[in-house]
Each structure stands twice: as structure tokens, then as C-alpha cells.
Design a protein around this motif. Structure first.
Motif: not given
Length: 455
Positions: A33-38, A427-431, A438-449
Motif C-alpha cells: 500500500a502506498q500514498a503520495g502527495a505533490g 523532476y527538475l527542469e534544465g538550463r 524530465y522537466g515535463i514531469y515537474r508537476d508530478l514531483s511528490c513524496v510517497t509513504i
């Protein structure tokens, strides 16, 4: 018959067969079981749940001296309704909340110098870690990006495998009569859906596929079968493998089709239909693993002659506006290579590094990619407290635009069968704010338990 009844019947049949004919029968599994938020920097997804799944994974194995019956399946609950709405996974049509996944179900016979495996099966090709180069035999679950595991994302293929075994060498020949595509984030509840299938493109309303019936999948006929060969050799100084594959791309090529306001050739259009079509694929590959002290050096390469590559949306748009023919995919020769190493540094430390290069020959001005792509990966891990605690960081760097992905993870074993984890996906954007890989997924950065119990 309902899918639940099919599953129950299949389970009962396997159990009875095992009881009647096998010398041994084993059952194992796990519940995760896992849950993660932005995280705050995700803007639209700040504080929103991006992961919310419970997975029951079960494995039944029945075996004698020379044969094995193996079944691995999953029951999945997704609180976000993010599972792809298709006829093979969703228990209810167009509902991405519950799913049954038959990962593997095969019969294996070992005759000494030869072996036969028939049914749904998974095979890992290549020596790369978390990177797809020659590992194209099995499609991927592309509907899950966050807190996911590359090894666990492989989908089973329905195949007949004939193996010839001689000392330290093995030749595997595959016949795959039924095409299995990679899973896409088609469900509206999937956090990847608005990124993969946006509602608008440059002011045009975009109508995207909603289910698998909207894709132009290969017809189920003998001439559309897939074929593969793998020759593996294992020596004291190194391992070496060669691969050949003739089949289908497991992800579609997209065509932007305009919706004209009238039948006139000069009519305007304000919306586009996004259509998906699959193309044939040919690949030759090789890999090697060379141990040297505390190091293991890994090499892998794949050559794709005349591979179809997606054309850019801008190119298709210009063709539409000029009234010229639209090519949504063009053929180019492509070669991909990897060099890397694993290092057991002692005291619980391990290091894994890779460099990947991807080159497409010829003109790429029409394509949705650069001519030369390359990236690097680095994974550090450390075990503590008699291996009860594990710390790791996996990172990937796009060397073209310098976008990046970083995944730190902490795992702690409460008991031999219970593990809790804290995972970050960043996910971090480039220069110059370039999106890159990977920058296209920036808004999916999250922490999951995550919690997992095995039995």
C-alpha cells in the motif's frame, strides 16, 4: 462470464492441477500500500494525492522434477482511478479503480538439452539498470511513473519459447502470436493523463483516445506475429548475449487529424483528433558483463534499422496548414549504447553508474527528437543496522538540456516480512527552463509513504 468468475475458476483449476499432479505446491505473495502527495513546487498538484494504490500480488508455483506451472497475478485498487480503462485490466468497463492483472501464467518443461515454456511470460533483456535499450521483448506499464519500479513495470507476453541448452550457452527462440501494447495513462484520474494527452495544443482543442478501442492496433492474425532470438553465453571471465527481434513498437505513433468546419479545401479548423497507430520494428542487440575485482563493468547496444520515429506536432501542423501530405512517423536508422559499472565499495556501500547515448541518422528537423541524445545515471546505496535500514539515491541527468530526476528512498524492515519506505520523486527542469526529458514531469514531483508485507 464475469472477470471475477474467470479469475476464481482459473485459481481453482491451478490449485486442483497442483494437488493432483505435482510433487510440490507453493504459494507466496505480498500486499503493498502506498500514498503520495505533490510537493509545494508542483503548483497545480501542490498537496494533491498523486499516488494511492493497494496491490495484492500472489504467486502459485507447482513443480515436479522436470516441469513447472507458474502463475503470478495482481489485484489492484487505485484510489485515484488512475488505471488504464481497457478491456483487459479494468474489472468494470471504463473504471480505473479496480483491476486484475495476470502478470505471468506459463507451463515450463526442462528436457536437459532443451526446454519449452508456453503461456504468458516475462523476460528481462540486457544489462542496463532502469533504462530500456535492448530490453524491448516485453512491453512496459507506462501508466505509472511515480514511486514505480522499472523491473516491476514489465508486462507479460503470450508466447511460446523453445530453448536449446549446451554447457555454458543457451539459445532462446520466441514465437509471440498476440501483440501486447504498453499500458498508457488513458484514465482521467491518472496524474500522467493531462501531460500525455493535454486538452489543448497551441490553441487547438485536442480530442485524445479514451480507450484501447480508439487505437489502430495490429489485427490478431498469424502474419502479425512477433519473433525473437536470444543467444546467451556464460563464462568465468565474462557474460555475453546477442538479441534479435522482429515485431511491433509497443507504444503508438500519434497523428494530429484536423476537424474542418466544412468540406472546402480551404476551410478552417479549431480542433484536432489525436490518433494512435502501431508500426513494425526490427532490432539487433548485444550486451556483456565483465567482473573485475569489486567492479562489474556492463556494456549494451542496440541497432534499429529503418526504425519509425515520431514526427513533431509542429511539423504535422505545418503540413496540415499547407495542404501537403502528413507523415506522422518517418524511418531512420537508430543506434543506442550504454557503458556502466557496479561497484561494491564495502561497509554496506554500493555504487552504480551508467552513460547512455542514442543517435538517429539522417535529417531530424521533422522529428520529435534531437539527432543525438545522451544521459547519465548514478545510484548510491548504503545498508545500516545489520541491513535493517537501507538508504539509496537514484539520479538521472539529461545531458542535452540538463533536466534531471532524483529519487531518494529510505527502507526499514520492521520484521522479516514487513517493510516501510519513504520515497521521493523529484523532476527538475534544465538550463534556461528547458523541459528536456524530465522537466515535463515537474508537476508530478511528490513524496510517497509505502508499506509492504510479504508472506
Amino acid at each position: 462470464m464475469s472477470k471475477s468468475r474467470i479469475f476464481t475458476s482459473a485459481f481453482f483449476a491451478v490449485f486442483v492441477l497442483g494437488e493432483l499432479s505435482a510433487q510440490e505446491l507453493s504459494f507466496s505473495g505480498n500486499l503493498t500500500a502506498q500514498a503520495g502527495a505533490g510537493i509545494p513546487s508542483t503548483h497545480e498538484n501542490k498537496g494533491h494525492f498523486l499516488v494511492g494504490t493497494t496491490v495484492f500480488d500472489s504467486t502459485i508455483k507447482s513443480y515436479t522434477d522436470d516441469s513447472t506451472l507458474f502463475v503470478n497475478s495482481q489485484l489492484v485498487y487505485d484510489a485515484l482511478s488512475g488505471l488504464s480503462p481497457n478491456g483487459t485490466e479494468s474489472l468494470v468497463s471504463n473504471d480505473g479503480t479496480f483491476a486484475f492483472k495476470l502478470k505471468e501464467a506459463y507451463f515450463d518443461y526442462n528436457g536437459g538439452s532443451f526446454a519449452i515454456r508456453a503461456g504468458r511470460q516475462i523476460a528481462a533483456w540486457g544489462k542496463a539498470d532502469s533504462i530500456q535499450i535492448a530490453d524491448i521483448l516485453c512491453p512496459q506499464d507506462n501508466s505509472s511513473l511515480i514511486a514505480s519500479n522499472y523491473k516491476e513495470s514489465r508486462l507479460g507476453i503470450d508466447a511460446l519459447r523453445l530453448s536449446f541448452i549446451q554447457n555454458s550457452m543457451q539459445l532462446d527462440a520466441y514465437w509471440i502470436p498476440f501483440f501486447t501494447p504498453s499500458t498508457l495513462p488513458l484514465a482521467k484520474g491518472n496524474p500522467l493523463n493531462p501531460i500525455s494527452f493535454p486538452k489543448f495544443y497551441e490553441g487547438y482543442e485536442l480530442f485524445s483516445p479514451k480507450t484501447w478501442s480508439d487505437f489502430d492496433l495490429p489485427e490478431k492474425k498469424l502474419s502479425n506475429s512477433e519473433y525473437a532470438l536470444r543467444l546467451s553465453s556464460y563464462f568465468s571471465k565474462f557474460d555475453l548475449s546477442f538479441y534479435g527481434f522482429y515485431g511491433w513498437e509497443d507504444t503508438p505513433f500519434f497523428e494530429y487529424e484536423p476537424n474542418f468546419t466544412s468540406e472546402s479545401e480551404n476551410a478552417d479548423f479549431s480542433s484536432l483528433n489525436l490518433k494512435g497507430t502501431y508500426k513494425r520494428l526490427l532490432m539487433f542487440g548485444a550486451d556483456a558483463a565483465i567482473p573485475f575485482g569489486a567492479f562489474v563493468f556492463r556494456l549494451e547496444s542496440a541497432f534499429f534499422p529503418g526504425r519509425y520515429i515520431q514526427t513533431s506536432a509542429d511539423y504535422q501542423k505545418s503540413c496540415i496548414l499547407s495542404g501537403s501530405k502528413v507523415d506522422f512517423a518517418l524511418k531512420r536508422n537508430q543506434i543506442v549504447g550504454l557503458v556502466g559499472f557496479d561497484w561494491d565499495a564495502g561497509s554496506g556501500w554500493s555504487v552504480m553508474a551508467q552513460y547512455v547515448a542514442d543517435y538517429a541518422a539522417g535529417s531530424v528537423k521533422e522529428l520529435d527528437r534531437k539527432a543525438y541524445l545522451h544521459l547519465a545515471t548514478l545510484t548510491l546505496s548504503k545498508s545500516l543496522l545489520n541491513e535493517l535500514l537501507s538508504l539509496s539515491v537514484h539520479s538521472e541527468l539529461d545531458l542535452c538540456d540538463f533536466s534531471s530526476f532524483i529519487e531518494p528512498e529510505v527502507d526499514y524492515s520492521l520484521t522479516d516480512s514487513i517493510t516501510v519506505s519513504l520515497i521521493g520523486d523529484f523532476y527538475l527542469e534544465g538550463r534556461n527552463n528547458e523541459k528536456g526529458m524530465y522537466g515535463i514531469y515537474r508537476d508530478l514531483s511528490c513524496v510517497t509513504i509505502k508499506g509492504k508485507i510479504s508472506f
